[in-house]
Design an enzyme around this catalytic site. Structure first.
Site, PDB file in Angstrom:
ATOM      1  N   ASP A 137       4.444  -4.307  -7.471  1.00  0.00           N
ATOM      2  CA  ASP A 137       3.788  -3.122  -6.901  1.00  0.00           C
ATOM      3  C   ASP A 137       4.348  -1.844  -7.511  1.00  0.00           C
ATOM      4  O   ASP A 137       3.819  -0.751  -7.261  1.00  0.00           O
ATOM      5  CB  ASP A 137       3.934  -3.088  -5.372  1.00  0.00           C
ATOM      6  N   ARG A 184       3.774   5.944   2.072  1.00  0.00           N
ATOM      7  CA  ARG A 184       4.173   7.352   2.233  1.00  0.00           C
ATOM      8  C   ARG A 184       3.581   8.204   1.119  1.00  0.00           C
ATOM      9  O   ARG A 184       4.059   9.289   0.848  1.00  0.00           O
ATOM     10  CB  ARG A 184       5.690   7.475   2.238  1.00  0.00           C
ATOM     11  N   GLY A 219       0.842  -1.208   0.000  1.00  0.00           N
ATOM     12  CA  GLY A 219       0.000   0.000   0.000  1.00  0.00           C
ATOM     13  C   GLY A 219       0.864   1.240   0.000  1.00  0.00           C
ATOM     14  O   GLY A 219       2.099   1.158   0.085  1.00  0.00           O
ATOM     15  N   ASP A 244       8.688   5.538   8.071  1.00  0.00           N
ATOM     16  CA  ASP A 244       8.315   6.830   8.664  1.00  0.00           C
ATOM     17  C   ASP A 244       7.370   7.632   7.777  1.00  0.00           C
ATOM     18  O   ASP A 244       6.975   8.747   8.128  1.00  0.00           O
ATOM     19  CB  ASP A 244       9.578   7.658   8.969  1.00  0.00           C
TER      20      ASP A 244
HETATM   21  P1  AMP Z   1       9.176   1.159  -3.122  1.00  0.00           P
HETATM   22  O1  AMP Z   1       9.919  -0.072  -3.513  1.00  0.00           O
HETATM   23  O2  AMP Z   1      10.014   2.340  -2.801  1.00  0.00           O
HETATM   24  O3  AMP Z   1       8.160   1.489  -4.157  1.00  0.00           O
HETATM   25  O4  AMP Z   1       8.382   0.859  -1.748  1.00  0.00           O
HETATM   26  C1  AMP Z   1       7.840  -0.393  -1.400  1.00  0.00           C
HETATM   27  C2  AMP Z   1       6.814  -0.234  -0.314  1.00  0.00           C
HETATM   28  O5  AMP Z   1       7.395   0.336   0.864  1.00  0.00           O
HETATM   29  C3  AMP Z   1       5.642   0.662  -0.673  1.00  0.00           C
HETATM   30  O6  AMP Z   1       4.491   0.131  -0.081  1.00  0.00           O
HETATM   31  C4  AMP Z   1       6.029   1.990  -0.055  1.00  0.00           C
HETATM   32  O7  AMP Z   1       4.918   2.802   0.223  1.00  0.00           O
HETATM   33  C5  AMP Z   1       6.714   1.524   1.226  1.00  0.00           C
HETATM   34  N1  AMP Z   1       7.690   2.510   1.726  1.00  0.00           N
HETATM   35  C6  AMP Z   1       8.877   2.851   1.187  1.00  0.00           C
HETATM   36  N2  AMP Z   1       9.489   3.783   1.925  1.00  0.00           N
HETATM   37  C7  AMP Z   1       8.691   4.058   2.970  1.00  0.00           C
HETATM   38  C8  AMP Z   1       8.766   4.924   4.098  1.00  0.00           C
HETATM   39  N3  AMP Z   1       9.813   5.724   4.302  1.00  0.00           N
HETATM   40  N4  AMP Z   1       7.735   4.926   4.967  1.00  0.00           N
HETATM   41  C9  AMP Z   1       6.676   4.124   4.783  1.00  0.00           C
HETATM   42  N5  AMP Z   1       6.545   3.279   3.755  1.00  0.00           N
HETATM   43  C10 AMP Z   1       7.530   3.235   2.857  1.00  0.00           C
HETATM   44 MG    MG Z   2       6.651   1.439  -4.888  1.00  0.00          MG
END
Ligand code: AMP
Ligand code: MG
Length: 473
Positions: free
Chosen positions: A241, A82, A79, A114
């Site tokens: 995702d 952030r 989900g 965070d």
């Molecule tokens: P990404 O690979 O960067 O697209 O992130 C994978 C998952 O981790 C997604 O669900 C993002 O929303 C979550 N995510 C990444 N960084 C953060 C963060 N600093 N705080 C909360 N959720 C995060």
């Molecule tokens: Mg992502």
């Protein structure tokens, strides 16, 4: 600003109400005026400014729930950890575009995170997405960048920031995986209907709308990956995702644009096994589509799903061929297939800069190969290849200069080199956004000469070759 709320109307199973939580002393430091004009957004309006930045709470804003295969393993619930979707606005082309803030603070899906993003990663996403659009690669776009005085903790404390981005839709393959894996058939059907209505209305005219839409998703994904390969872009985290249902490049993290040509290049230092290496991207695209197709196993027969997936490879190959023919000034696929593989072997052996090579090839004179030969160690090998190339190009087109001129529109002078991003980030972290704007300006028009910015077309200095990018953002 005429904000609509179509995704929000799907209801609670699809998202959670979430407000943007502004950062401490945040400032709007960059705004994409041409994109704003296209979306009929008047940034000068105080009300619009306050809504976009989250200073004026928007009760209908939300974070989306989805799942995803991350580095091959299934995570049943991810989900927007952030990200906050403000809603949708209509572009001058009549299509809807999401307004999505990244780094907006904790959401119900933040898990241990965070909810924040650092200035470094927002700048990297801003530059990359705009560079991709200028290279005609389907991509999310950057509308506004906010910096702040809030410290965000990664390996070290860094400046917190937010990036307001747009895309045709932030629905990911993982949205379907989320509902399918939980056996939520009704929600899955609602999502299908939503996507047909908003993203693939032409499929509604077909006898089998779902089949038609999925075929289009497969083809769009194939064309997107073909474009990545032709411009030398590596996504870095091709998890399901991070794959959009509308076939746009989204979620720029540890990406890279190819400098020294190396097919096995892995830009993401967190990708220890090289799962998402440059040469593996076409295969991973298919793997991801396979995950997506499984979600429709209750709607369509296995043979139908396989037939849809089989559109991927020919679509990708034929699109890649067209793009590479444009880069090489050729018009015959047979000639391309004869000339390209040996060329890529030479580029690999020579560790030749991908962008510089094709730009020099566009400028090549009929009877003087020296500008290219001076770039390599094995002059004889390249010279032999160039002779074959020269005779092929001459037999295909009578006007060498005209062909070269057209090649300059397919081979950019400027590409987002990692060291350039690093330099503008350092300056921005000290409050100086001029280098960022200078770089953005050439990336917005990468095929133009911009003689005053020649320095931005140069190879990385030694210090710039060893910079690492990882999932930390
Ligand atoms: P990404 O690979 O960067 O697209 O992130 C994978 C998952 O981790 C997604 O669900 C993002 O929303 C979550 N995510 C990444 N960084 C953060 C963060 N600093 N705080 C909360 N959720 C995060
Ligand atoms: Mg992502």
């Amino acid at each position: 600003m005429n904000l609509e709320h179509h995704f929000a109307s799907l209801g609670e199973a699809f998202s959670s109400k979430t407000l943007i939580q502004p950062l401490h002393e945040q400032r709007l430091v960059e705004f994409n005026q041409s994109l704003a004009t296209f979306l009929s957004i008047d940034i000068k309006s105080t009300e619009t400014k306050r809504i976009l930045s989250g200073e004026e709470p928007l009760p209908s804003s939300l974070s989306m729930v989805y799942a995803g295969h991350q580095f091959g393993g299934f995570s049943p619930q991810l989900g927007d950890g952030r990200g906050v979707l403000l809603g949708e606005v209509r572009g001058l082309d009549g299509l809807l575009y999401d307004l999505h803030m990244k780094g907006a603070g904790p959401t119900p899906y933040s898990r241990r995170g965070d909810g924040r993003a650092v200035l470094r990663s927002c700048i990297r996403e801003y530059l990359a997405s705009e560079a991709m659009v200028a290279l005609s690669v389907p991509s999310s776009r950057a509308l506004a960048l906010y910096d702040s005085r809030e410290a965000v903790y990664r390996e070290t404390p860094e400046a917190g920031a937010m990036l307001l981005r747009t895309s045709q839709g932030h629905i990911r393959f993982g949205h379907f995986e989320y509902f399918f894996s939980q056996g939520k058939q009704e929600e899955l059907d609602q999502l299908i209907e939503y996507c047909l209505k908003h993203y693939y209305p032409d499929s509604l005219k077909s006898e089998s709308p779902l089949e038609d839409m999925l075929t289009e998703v497969v083809k769009r994904t194939a064309r997107m990956v073909a474009k990545w390969q032709s411009v030398g872009f590596q996504h870095g985290v091709m998890n399901t995702d991070n794959f959009s249902f509308t076939g746009e490049t989204i979620d720029y993290g540890p990406y890279g644009f190819m400098e020294d040509y190396e097919p096995n290049w892995v830009c993401n230092h967190s990708d220890h096994e090289g799962r998402y290496a440059f040469s593996r991207q076409p295969g991973v695209g298919l793997w991801n589509l396979n995950c997506l197709m499984r979600c429709f196993s209750k709607h369509l027969e296995r043979d139908q799903l396989i037939a849809i997936l089989q559109c991927y490879e020919p679509e990708l190959q034929s699109h890649y061929d067209v793009l590479m023919m444009q880069k090489m000034g050729l018009s015959s696929v047979e000639v391309l297939h004869e000339l390209l593989p040996p060329l890529l072997l030479i580029l690999t052996a020579e560790k030749m800069d991908y962008t510089i090579f094709f730009r020099l090839l566009s400028h090549l004179e009929k009877d003087n190969f020296n500008p290219l030969l001076d770039e390599v160690v094995d002059r004889q090998r390249l010279s032999q290849w160039l002779k074959r190339y020269q005779s092929a190009r001459l037999s295909e087109s009578t006007n060498w200069e005209q062909a070269g001129h057209e090649m300059l529109q397919a081979n950019p002078k400027f590409v987002l080199r990692n060291y350039l991003a690093h330099e503008v980030i350092l300056a921005a972290e000290h409050g100086d956004y001029l280098p960022f704007r200078r770089l953005l300006n050439v990336l917005n028009q990468p095929f133009n000469e911009h003689p005053e910015s020649n320095a931005l077309a140069q190879r990385a200095p030694d210090w710039g070759k060893s910079l690492e990018v990882s999932c930390s953002s």
